[in-house]
Design a protein around this motif. Structure first.
Motif, PDB file in Angstrom:
ATOM      1  N   GLN A   1      -1.334  -8.042  -3.673  1.00 38.02           N
ATOM      2  CA  GLN A   1      -2.333  -7.086  -3.784  1.00 38.02           C
ATOM      3  C   GLN A   1      -1.850  -5.760  -3.638  1.00 38.02           C
ATOM      4  OE1 GLN A   1      -5.760  -7.775  -1.536  1.00 38.02           O
ATOM      5  NE2 GLN A   1      -5.888  -9.901  -1.622  1.00 38.02           N
TER       6      GLN A   1
ATOM      7  N   ARG B   1      -2.281  -1.327  -3.670  1.00 33.85           N
ATOM      8  CA  ARG B   1      -3.361  -0.232  -3.902  1.00 33.85           C
ATOM      9  C   ARG B   1      -2.931   1.101  -3.245  1.00 33.85           C
ATOM     10  NH1 ARG B   1      -5.923   0.796   1.309  1.00 33.85           N
ATOM     11  NH2 ARG B   1      -5.246  -0.737   2.855  1.00 33.85           N
TER      12      ARG B   1
ATOM     13  N   LEU C   1      -2.376  -1.509 -10.061  1.00 35.91           N
ATOM     14  CA  LEU C   1      -3.097  -1.620  -8.976  1.00 35.91           C
ATOM     15  C   LEU C   1      -4.005  -3.093  -8.891  1.00 35.91           C
ATOM     16  CD1 LEU C   1      -4.896   1.903  -8.575  1.00 35.91           C
ATOM     17  CD2 LEU C   1      -2.752   1.082  -7.657  1.00 35.91           C
TER      18      LEU C   1
ATOM     19  N   ARG D   1      -4.265   7.759 -11.428  1.00 33.05           N
ATOM     20  CA  ARG D   1      -4.993   6.237 -10.761  1.00 33.05           C
ATOM     21  C   ARG D   1      -5.647   5.498 -11.829  1.00 33.05           C
ATOM     22  NH1 ARG D   1      -6.286   4.709  -5.494  1.00 33.05           N
ATOM     23  NH2 ARG D   1      -5.676   6.937  -4.756  1.00 33.05           N
TER      24      ARG D   1
ATOM     25  N   VAL E   1       0.961  -1.141  -0.102  1.00 33.62           N
ATOM     26  CA  VAL E   1       0.047   0.021  -0.017  1.00 33.62           C
ATOM     27  C   VAL E   1       0.862   1.318   0.047  1.00 33.62           C
ATOM     28  CG1 VAL E   1      -1.644   1.307   1.215  1.00 33.62           C
ATOM     29  CG2 VAL E   1      -1.790  -1.074   1.311  1.00 33.62           C
TER      30      VAL E   1
ATOM     31  N   HIS F   1      -6.594  -5.645  -6.674  1.00 33.21           N
ATOM     32  CA  HIS F   1      -7.150  -5.744  -5.393  1.00 33.21           C
ATOM     33  C   HIS F   1      -7.633  -7.436  -4.964  1.00 33.21           C
ATOM     34  CE1 HIS F   1      -7.299  -1.504  -4.772  1.00 33.21           C
ATOM     35  NE2 HIS F   1      -7.605  -1.340  -6.000  1.00 33.21           N
TER      36      HIS F   1
END
Length: 281
Positions: free
Chosen positions: A206, A208, A279, A270, A188, A281
């Protein structure tokens, strides 16, 4: 009272001058920079040595006077004076070094330990209260991979690595990134994650961005260019492009990763990051 007759000059030369002074000088040389003495003890030892030196002078001079009365030559006498002069200066020099060493602040820190401490001050690695998250912020520099390895080994419950960094040493970034990927950790970004930091981010299973967080990309540059003439930056970039590719980043995005000059940064939106596969998830 019976007064002892002075020794013959050759015997006095060796017994009164050379032997005692050689023992003292050898002892001082062995202790130089090794044995740290209290100042009061040093003053006492210097005073004692001065008395010994005075005794040497007096005993040799008595033998020299006796030698002259017997019509002996001056050669050995001048040799003795020379030994006294040279050994006196040597003694003063060594005692002075002992005083300087005693006056220095004591330190047990090795140079390598000092450099590790200075490098570690350039970044922060901290665990969350529940031990599930590792936070990294600061500069990626020497020793980071080693510290991260120790933390990951000691905390098998870790799930996430939180990143805030302007980048730094690419080889240390690769080491940390490989750890993140091998452990299957999530990443993250909070704030900015630029340059070599993007390797750490992309290593996550993952991935983000926190609200307001950004990823910054640019071409590689050498901090000490002339000292590393054989380092091929294009090859180094290709190595990391291969890493990005293995993590599922699109070819269209990879074509732009190193387009920005090293003096600036490209911050993809983004939406661009999502489309590129950055990115997950």
């Amino acid at each position: 009272m019976i007064r002892r007759a002075p020794l013959a000059l050759p015997h006095s030369f060796w017994l009164h001058l050379v032997l005692p002074r050689a023992v003292i000088l050898l002892a001082l040389s062995a202790a130089d920079g090794v044995l740290r003495l209290d100042m009061r003890l040093l003053y006492g030892l210097v005073a004692a040595d001065a008395l010994v030196f005075l005794w040497q002078v007096m005993r040799f001079q008595a033998s020299a006077d006796n030698h002259l009365r017997g019509m002996g030559g001056m050669t050995l006498i001048w040799g003795g004076y020379l030994v006294l002069l040279v050994s006196g200066f040597a003694s003063i020099s060594l005692w002075w070094g002992s005083f300087l060493f005693a006056a220095q602040p004591e330190t047990t820190e090795l140079f390598t330990d000092r450099m590790d401490r200075l490098h570690a001050a350039e970044y922060q690695l901290s665990l969350s209260d529940d031990g599930s998250s590792l936070s990294f912020s600061g500069t990626i520099t020497y020793g980071l991979t080693k510290r991260a390895t120790e933390l990951l080994a000691a905390n098998p419950q870790l799930v996430t690595v939180t990143l805030t960094s302007i980048g730094g040493h690419i080889y240390e970034a690769r080491g940390f990134a490989n750890l993140i990927r091998a452990r299957g950790l999530n990443t993250v970004v909070k704030g900015d994650c630029s340059s070599a930091c993007t390797l750490l981010f992309v290593a996550g299973t993952q991935r983000r961005l926190a609200p307001g967080a950004r990823l910054g990309f640019h071409r590689y540059a050498l901090e000490f260019g002339p000292l590393l003439p054989n380092l091929d930056l294009a090859k180094e970039q290709e190595k990391d492009l291969a890493f990005f590719r293995a993590q599922g980043i699109s070819e269209a995005f990879l074509a732009q990763v190193f387009e920005q000059p090293s003096s600036a940064l490209w911050y993809p939106s983004r939406q661009q990051a999502l489309q590129a596969g950055l990115l997950v998830h």
